[in-house]
Design a protein around this motif. Structure first.
Motif, PDB file in Angstrom:
ATOM      1  N   GLU A   4       0.810  -1.219   0.000  1.00  0.00           N
ATOM      2  CA  GLU A   4       0.000   0.000   0.000  1.00  0.00           C
ATOM      3  C   GLU A   4       0.846   1.273   0.000  1.00  0.00           C
ATOM      4  O   GLU A   4       0.442   2.285  -0.524  1.00  0.00           O
ATOM      5  N   SER A   5       2.013   1.210   0.648  1.00  0.00           N
ATOM      6  CA  SER A   5       2.798   2.430   0.783  1.00  0.00           C
ATOM      7  C   SER A   5       3.450   2.809  -0.544  1.00  0.00           C
ATOM      8  O   SER A   5       3.622   1.977  -1.424  1.00  0.00           O
ATOM      9  N   ALA A  65      -0.069  17.675  -0.357  1.00  0.00           N
ATOM     10  CA  ALA A  65       0.364  16.568  -1.217  1.00  0.00           C
ATOM     11  C   ALA A  65       0.859  15.371  -0.408  1.00  0.00           C
ATOM     12  O   ALA A  65       0.636  14.221  -0.787  1.00  0.00           O
ATOM     13  N   ILE A  66       1.509  15.653   0.714  1.00  0.00           N
ATOM     14  CA  ILE A  66       2.143  14.576   1.488  1.00  0.00           C
ATOM     15  C   ILE A  66       1.238  14.038   2.604  1.00  0.00           C
ATOM     16  O   ILE A  66       1.238  12.842   2.889  1.00  0.00           O
ATOM     17  N   LEU A  67       0.472  14.916   3.236  1.00  0.00           N
ATOM     18  CA  LEU A  67      -0.364  14.480   4.359  1.00  0.00           C
ATOM     19  C   LEU A  67      -1.692  13.929   3.846  1.00  0.00           C
ATOM     20  O   LEU A  67      -2.748  14.522   4.028  1.00  0.00           O
ATOM     21  N   THR A  68      -1.628  12.790   3.197  1.00  0.00           N
ATOM     22  CA  THR A  68      -2.832  12.116   2.717  1.00  0.00           C
ATOM     23  C   THR A  68      -3.066  10.880   3.576  1.00  0.00           C
ATOM     24  O   THR A  68      -2.306  10.597   4.499  1.00  0.00           O
ATOM     25  N   ASN A  69      -4.095  10.137   3.263  1.00  0.00           N
ATOM     26  CA  ASN A  69      -4.375   8.918   4.027  1.00  0.00           C
ATOM     27  C   ASN A  69      -3.507   7.753   3.589  1.00  0.00           C
ATOM     28  O   ASN A  69      -3.460   6.721   4.249  1.00  0.00           O
ATOM     29  N   GLU A  70      -2.850   7.899   2.448  1.00  0.00           N
ATOM     30  CA  GLU A  70      -1.999   6.814   1.960  1.00  0.00           C
ATOM     31  C   GLU A  70      -0.627   6.890   2.626  1.00  0.00           C
ATOM     32  O   GLU A  70      -0.018   7.951   2.665  1.00  0.00           O
ATOM     33  N   VAL A 102       8.055  14.944   8.208  1.00  0.00           N
ATOM     34  CA  VAL A 102       8.065  14.737   9.666  1.00  0.00           C
ATOM     35  C   VAL A 102       6.631  14.592  10.175  1.00  0.00           C
ATOM     36  O   VAL A 102       6.315  13.674  10.940  1.00  0.00           O
ATOM     37  N   LYS A 103       5.757  15.487   9.719  1.00  0.00           N
ATOM     38  CA  LYS A 103       4.344  15.440  10.157  1.00  0.00           C
ATOM     39  C   LYS A 103       3.680  14.143   9.731  1.00  0.00           C
ATOM     40  O   LYS A 103       2.829  13.595  10.441  1.00  0.00           O
TER      41      LYS A 103
END
Length: 224
Positions: A4-5, A65-70, A102-103
């Motif tokens: 998934e990642s 763009a980065i802080l998604t559920n995936e 980091v987040k």
């Protein structure tokens, strides 16, 4: 490594970033690329890359763009600019990417920098250092920011870059005094190998082609 990642790349529109995207897709990795402009979108999507639009200089766009559920397995950044570009992404864009990583609790961040940054300044002739000084200062700032972030990091500093096909002679070394040239496709191959190499974590490497080194110093190659 879960199926998934995915791998998040900033800088995939051209050059080393494009070659890294190609390398990862060939390895059946899921790849998402952050693009500032639409020009290279069709080609990347045809390769199988998921494209998200945003400018690395815009911190909110990078977070979105980065802080998604995936889950993101790693962020790879090849972004940067030339001395004439005004406000470049070398430091600020990479800072935004690092902060968002980091987040998002990303496992690994790979930064493609340049020989001449940091202590490797000794590897460049004075004239080259003078020409590239403003860029290299920002690259060093980005390297230091990444090292202080708490993320697993790998910093790869390629020598002079060429666009010809891969030679297979590229290597990385922790010897910061080495100099030479390397093909972009070989940098990409080394980056993909580092991605899955825990011994490479939290290290800084110079990357050159063993047939295109300057001088004849004995250099210990890092084993991937």
């Amino acid at each position: 490594m879960t199926g998934e990642s995915y791998i998040f790349i900033a800088g995939a529109s051209r050059g080393v970033g494009r070659e890294i995207a190609k390398c990862l897709i060939q390895q059946n990795q899921k790849v998402t690329a952050l693009l500032r402009g639409e020009a290279s979108r069709p080609e990347l999507e045809a390769m199988g890359v998921k494209v998200v639009m945003g400018d690395a200089l815009d911190s909110a766009a990078v977070e979105q763009a980065i802080l998604t559920n995936e889950p993101i397995q790693a962020v790879i950044s090849t972004i940067g600019g030339l001395p004439k570009d005004g406000q470049r992404a070398d430091y600020l864009g990479n800072k935004h990417l690092i902060d968002a990583a980091v987040k998002a609790k990303v496992d690994k961040f790979i930064l493609i920098s340049s020989i001449g940054s940091g202590e490797s300044a000794v590897a460049l002739p004075p004239q080259a250092m003078e020409t590239l000084r403003s860029v290299l200062i920002e690259k060093e700032q980005a390297e230091k920011y990444l090292m202080a972030s708490g993320l697993n990091y790998i910093i790869i500093r390629p020598g002079g870059l060429k666009s010809e096909p891969a030679t297979g002679n590229g290597f990385i070394t922790e010897n910061y005094k080495v100099a030479g040239t390397i093909h972009r496709a070989d940098v990409a191959d080394l980056t993909c190998k580092c991605l899955f190499s825990d011994p490479a974590n939290n290290k800084i490497f110079s990357a050159i082609d063993r047939m295109q080194m300057y001088g004849d110093a004995e250099v210990e190659e890092f084993s991937l």
